[in-house]
Design a protein around this motif. Sequence first.
Motif, short mmCIF file in Angstrom:
data_model
loop_
_atom_site.label_atom_id
_atom_site.label_comp_id
_atom_site.label_asym_id
_atom_site.label_seq_id
_atom_site.Cartn_x
_atom_site.Cartn_y
_atom_site.Cartn_z
N ALA A 496 0.97 -0.67 -0.03
CA ALA A 496 -0.50 0.04 0.11
C ALA A 496 0.91 1.19 0.33
CB ALA A 496 -0.77 -0.25 1.22
N ALA A 497 2.30 1.34 0.74
CA ALA A 497 2.67 2.37 0.88
C ALA A 497 3.43 2.33 -0.05
CB ALA A 497 3.85 2.17 2.31
N ALA A 498 3.76 1.52 -0.96
CA ALA A 498 4.69 1.16 -2.51
C ALA A 498 3.97 1.79 -3.28
CB ALA A 498 5.19 0.51 -2.83
N ALA A 499 2.27 1.84 -3.42
CA ALA A 499 0.91 2.24 -4.38
C ALA A 499 1.05 3.80 -3.82
CB ALA A 499 -0.12 1.26 -4.37
N ASN A 500 1.21 4.79 -3.28
CA ASN A 500 1.18 5.82 -2.72
C ASN A 500 1.51 6.78 -3.50
OD1 ASN A 500 1.40 8.40 -1.65
ND2 ASN A 500 0.51 7.85 0.48
N GLU A 505 5.81 9.01 -6.81
CA GLU A 505 6.80 10.29 -7.30
C GLU A 505 7.70 10.63 -7.01
OE1 GLU A 505 4.09 13.80 -6.37
OE2 GLU A 505 2.64 12.91 -7.70
N PHE A 506 8.65 9.95 -5.55
CA PHE A 506 9.80 10.34 -5.21
C PHE A 506 10.60 9.42 -6.16
CE2 PHE A 506 12.99 9.06 -1.74
CZ PHE A 506 13.49 10.21 -1.75
N VAL A 507 10.72 8.25 -5.93
CA VAL A 507 11.01 7.07 -6.71
C VAL A 507 11.58 7.70 -7.77
CG1 VAL A 507 11.11 4.75 -7.87
CG2 VAL A 507 9.99 5.03 -5.67
N ALA A 508 10.49 8.01 -9.01
CA ALA A 508 10.57 8.54 -9.83
C ALA A 508 12.00 10.02 -10.32
CB ALA A 508 9.69 9.08 -10.55
N PHE A 509 11.53 10.91 -8.46
CA PHE A 509 12.76 12.09 -8.88
C PHE A 509 13.99 11.46 -8.64
CE2 PHE A 509 15.16 14.51 -5.44
CZ PHE A 509 14.79 16.34 -6.80
N ARG A 522 13.96 1.38 -7.38
CA ARG A 522 12.22 0.66 -7.45
C ARG A 522 11.85 0.43 -5.55
NH1 ARG A 522 14.17 -4.91 -9.67
NH2 ARG A 522 15.87 -5.29 -8.24
N THR A 523 10.97 0.85 -5.22
CA THR A 523 10.35 0.40 -4.11
C THR A 523 10.94 -1.23 -3.78
OG1 THR A 523 8.55 -0.41 -4.55
CG2 THR A 523 8.73 1.57 -4.18
N SER A 524 11.47 -1.51 -2.33
CA SER A 524 11.13 -2.68 -1.82
C SER A 524 10.40 -3.92 -1.47
CB SER A 524 12.50 -2.57 -1.53
OG SER A 524 13.81 -3.97 -0.53
N ALA A 570 9.91 5.40 8.28
CA ALA A 570 9.86 6.51 8.25
C ALA A 570 10.38 7.46 7.21
CB ALA A 570 9.77 6.70 9.75
N LEU A 571 11.38 7.09 7.06
CA LEU A 571 12.10 8.89 6.66
C LEU A 571 11.95 9.20 5.35
CD1 LEU A 571 14.93 10.50 6.40
CD2 LEU A 571 16.25 8.42 6.24
N ILE A 572 11.23 7.40 4.44
CA ILE A 572 11.63 7.50 3.08
C ILE A 572 9.90 8.25 3.07
CG2 ILE A 572 11.35 5.97 1.05
CD1 ILE A 572 13.53 6.10 1.91
N ALA A 573 8.95 7.58 3.80
CA ALA A 573 7.52 8.31 4.13
C ALA A 573 7.90 10.09 4.49
CB ALA A 573 6.73 7.59 4.72
N ALA A 574 8.28 10.49 4.97
CA ALA A 574 8.66 11.93 5.02
C ALA A 574 9.37 12.34 3.74
CB ALA A 574 9.56 12.65 6.21
N LEU A 575 9.72 12.34 2.82
CA LEU A 575 10.73 12.85 2.18
C LEU A 575 9.47 12.82 1.25
CD1 LEU A 575 15.06 11.22 2.44
CD2 LEU A 575 13.84 13.61 2.76
N ALA A 576 8.61 11.21 0.64
CA ALA A 576 7.56 11.56 -0.26
C ALA A 576 6.94 12.20 -0.22
CB ALA A 576 6.89 9.99 -0.54
N ALA A 577 6.30 12.91 1.69
CA ALA A 577 5.45 13.82 1.65
C ALA A 577 6.26 15.44 1.38
CB ALA A 577 5.20 13.51 2.58
N ALA A 578 7.49 15.50 1.30
CA ALA A 578 8.00 16.30 1.80
C ALA A 578 7.99 17.33 0.34
CB ALA A 578 9.87 16.17 1.14
N PRO A 579 7.83 18.58 0.52
CA PRO A 579 6.86 20.06 -0.01
C PRO A 579 7.56 19.99 -2.28
CG PRO A 579 6.81 21.08 1.64
CD PRO A 579 7.79 19.98 1.66
N ALA A 580 7.29 19.80 -3.25
CA ALA A 580 7.95 19.50 -4.23
C ALA A 580 8.89 20.63 -4.73
CB ALA A 580 6.53 19.72 -5.35
N GLU A 581 8.61 21.97 -3.87
CA GLU A 581 9.55 23.25 -4.15
C GLU A 581 10.64 23.17 -3.11
OE1 GLU A 581 5.96 24.05 -1.34
OE2 GLU A 581 7.01 22.71 -3.09
#
Length: 625
Positions: A496-500, A505-509, A522-524, A570-581
């Motif tokens: 579910a987390a990987a499909a978010n 977007e974070f993986v692509a970035f 890729r997600t693991s 948690a760290l990856i989730a926080a980075l994925a949720a960080a503002p794009a700017e």
Amino acid sequence: MSDVEMSVEKHVFEADVAKLLHLMVHSVYSDKNVFLRELISNAADACEKLRYEAIVAPELLGSNPAPRITLTLDEEKTRLIVEDNGIGMSRDELVESLGTIARSGTRAFMERIEAAQGKEGAQLIGQFGVGFYSAFMVADNVDVVSRRAGSDKAWHWTSDGKGSYTVSSIEPAEAPARGTRITLHLKDDAKTYTSRWTVERIVKDQSGHVPVPISIVEKPGAEPAQVADGTALWTKQKSEISKDDYTDFYRGVSGHYDEPALTVHFRAEGRHEYTALAFVPGSKPFDLFDPDRKGRMKLYVKRVFITDEAELLPRYLRFARGLVDTADLPLNVSREMIQESPLLANIRKGLTNRLLTGIEKLAESDADAFTKLWENFGSVIKEGIYEDFERRSQLLALSRFRTTAEDKPRALSDYLKDMKEGQTAIYYLTGDSLAQLQASPQLEGFRARGIEVLLLTDPVDSFWVTTAPDFEGKPFKSITQGAADLAGIAKDESAAAAANPSMTEFVAFAKTTLGDVVSDVRTSDRLTESAVCLVAPEHGPDLQLQKMLQGAGRVEGRAKPILEINPAHALIAALAAAPAEDEGFLHDAVKLLFDEARVLDGDKPEDPRAFAERLSRLFARALKR
């Protein structure tokens, strides 16, 4: 003038003996010590011939039936005397046996010797008396006095080996009662052969097991001291040999002072006949991993030492000590450099099979003893998985491995019994140390699902896993290579987390940011605790083998790794949720994640200075908040 004085005969060698002896001394033998082995071998043969003739004519033995060989050292006159009480030789036999070089005639003989130097299986000793003539490697002049058993006449043969020899009759009182006495007048650079220590060492190393007792007389007139008793342990029935007998022999043949971990003693009969006595040492030899190290199995022919350089076992069993004795192998000109032959190939196969079978039986009967053997030599035996295709399955079954399941080594058969439902492969992880492997982030997903992983720390492990396609139908798969394929074994809680969308977007970035530094991001499904890890592409070597090949200069660079990201961390989730700017911060974060993955894999950051600058910017950002 007496009859004895009138009976002197001078013979001129027809062949170019000087050239012949030069060729033999410098080309046939690489070790001058071999001359003593040759003379002792001839003396033992003479005693054996007498034993057989005495079956029909026991009177030949006279009052002294026991065979013997005596070596007399004469330092004062720089002489070495080799005497036996064997069959002896008549005048005609002296000329026949010691004049063979002359009778072989002409330059054709030397051409045959020269041609034989590069040929496998050349059989010249015995045909041309080259063995006896090895005495001229160390002697300026050789005297042979002989008296045939049952005869009242004695004869003297002498030569300097340069062009002629003489044969004369002598008074019987000046000769042995029967047998032959060879006196070597040693060269200046061969005086060491009057040293008891030198001669005794050569006898024990090369001729200690001929079927005739050997004694040394330290100086003329001294009492003889026996240095070999004329018996060979390996020729006895196993029921007649005690454990202490085996241990004493093992210590003598190996130079070790421990007890053997395994003893294999057998006699092969049939098309080829030979006796083998092999030991697995109880401790690890200091030179076990010396790349130039050869085996330590000795080859004997009729109990006469030939060489310890014949490849009687494959290299992965090079720790074994012992010997093989056969009567089927001819005494070759270059005994100490004997080449492979069909017989030796047969011996090699039979001895290898018997030794491996002995190790297997030890594993079944004494687990503790086998565990110690494996600790000492397992890393070498595993070379056979890589080198010996014929016995690969047997060696895999014999091998033991540290795993994530238990602290003690485990067999692959035990691994298969404990495989999880849906598991299709034998998983392994290679590295430099057990502690490093146990801390590897790649293990997390397997550990969370209770999947056992082989922890392989020997350098050879990175190679044999690439050549062993499977064990009992289950392929070997590196957990640092390709996809983990764990979803079918247990529920993938990170799906579910990987499909978010933000994670996607974070993986692509991250993939864009790292560019051609990685082959993919890729997600693991193998990570449960760590944020990131590196894995190798599906095809090609895994990460550890790439490091080894690069370190050995076999490849210029490694294949681009894959960065796997744990979407549930948690760290990856926080980075994925960080503002794009906040692109600069995310750029530094992705680069630091990649460096973190390298450190976890045992490497250092690719650019230490850039790593330090990113870390400083990250600290500055945190302090501002």
